[in-house]
Design a protein around this motif. Sequence first.
Motif, PDB file in Angstrom:
ATOM      1  N   THR A  48       6.683   5.444   5.093  1.00 30.47           N
ATOM      2  CA  THR A  48       6.833   6.303   3.926  1.00 30.47           C
ATOM      3  C   THR A  48       6.107   7.616   4.227  1.00 30.47           C
ATOM      4  O   THR A  48       5.409   7.734   5.236  1.00 30.47           O
ATOM      5  N   LYS A  49       6.244   8.584   3.356  1.00 30.14           N
ATOM      6  CA  LYS A  49       5.498   9.853   3.521  1.00 30.14           C
ATOM      7  C   LYS A  49       4.001   9.570   3.526  1.00 30.14           C
ATOM      8  O   LYS A  49       3.250  10.156   4.318  1.00 30.14           O
ATOM      9  N   GLU A  50       3.558   8.655   2.651  1.00 30.39           N
ATOM     10  CA  GLU A  50       2.147   8.293   2.604  1.00 30.39           C
ATOM     11  C   GLU A  50       1.711   7.628   3.907  1.00 30.39           C
ATOM     12  O   GLU A  50       0.627   7.870   4.423  1.00 30.39           O
ATOM     13  N   GLY A  51       2.591   6.782   4.444  1.00 26.74           N
ATOM     14  CA  GLY A  51       2.309   6.110   5.712  1.00 26.74           C
ATOM     15  C   GLY A  51       2.210   7.099   6.854  1.00 26.74           C
ATOM     16  O   GLY A  51       1.324   6.992   7.712  1.00 26.74           O
ATOM     17  N   ALA A  82       1.370  10.279   6.624  1.00 28.38           N
ATOM     18  CA  ALA A  82       0.157  11.074   6.455  1.00 28.38           C
ATOM     19  C   ALA A  82      -1.087  10.291   6.879  1.00 28.38           C
ATOM     20  O   ALA A  82      -1.950  10.814   7.601  1.00 28.38           O
ATOM     21  N   LEU A  83      -1.184   9.048   6.435  1.00 32.84           N
ATOM     22  CA  LEU A  83      -2.332   8.223   6.794  1.00 32.84           C
ATOM     23  C   LEU A  83      -2.371   7.989   8.304  1.00 32.84           C
ATOM     24  O   LEU A  83      -3.436   8.063   8.928  1.00 32.84           O
ATOM     25  N   ARG A  88       0.821  -1.219   0.000  1.00 36.48           N
ATOM     26  CA  ARG A  88       0.000   0.000   0.000  1.00 36.48           C
ATOM     27  C   ARG A  88       0.853   1.267   0.000  1.00 36.48           C
ATOM     28  O   ARG A  88       0.327   2.376  -0.055  1.00 36.48           O
ATOM     29  N   GLY A  89       2.156   1.096   0.084  1.00 39.94           N
ATOM     30  CA  GLY A  89       3.054   2.249   0.075  1.00 39.94           C
ATOM     31  C   GLY A  89       3.127   2.972   1.402  1.00 39.94           C
ATOM     32  O   GLY A  89       3.492   4.151   1.450  1.00 39.94           O
ATOM     33  N   LEU A  90       2.819   2.269   2.504  1.00 38.08           N
ATOM     34  CA  LEU A  90       2.808   2.898   3.823  1.00 38.08           C
ATOM     35  C   LEU A  90       4.083   2.644   4.609  1.00 38.08           C
ATOM     36  O   LEU A  90       4.451   3.436   5.477  1.00 38.08           O
TER      37      LEU A  90
END
Length: 153
Positions: free
Chosen positions: A110-113, A115-116, A90-92
């Motif tokens: 990750t940056k996405e992780g 943020a989520l 999921r790119g987290l």
Amino acid sequence: MIEASGRKETIESVSLGGLETTVGFLLRLAQVAVFKDLLAALKPFDLRVTDLSVLLVIEATPGLQQRAIGEVLRIQRPNLVTIIDQLEARGLVRRGPVQGDRRAYALSLTKEGEALLQEAKIAHAQHDRKVLDALGDVDKAQMLAALERIAAL
């Protein structure tokens, strides 16, 4: 409605045979209620309770190895590998090398992780507030200390 031996019974008419006075049974009922509410809170983020736990530990200790996460959260190795694989897909989460150990992975968000997780933490805090409100005037620190002692059995 429960059917037993051809008669219909309501939940209220079923005796628990003393279970209602046992710590383990009531802890289990409380755990089911808490998880049900937390699952609903995490649903918009497509996270399970274990996913959130893993993300929180990685955020708090970047570079931690999978083995350590499994130990601290009491997640069996094969189950943790699946969780990390899914979070990575999921790119987290990102797996990185561990210096001196080519078989191990250091985990980071990750940056996405990140943020989520920040959004999910807000939902988690609202859920936690609901649970604490249900406790009424019970002292949170004492309750957590008691639960830690039980968890250490």
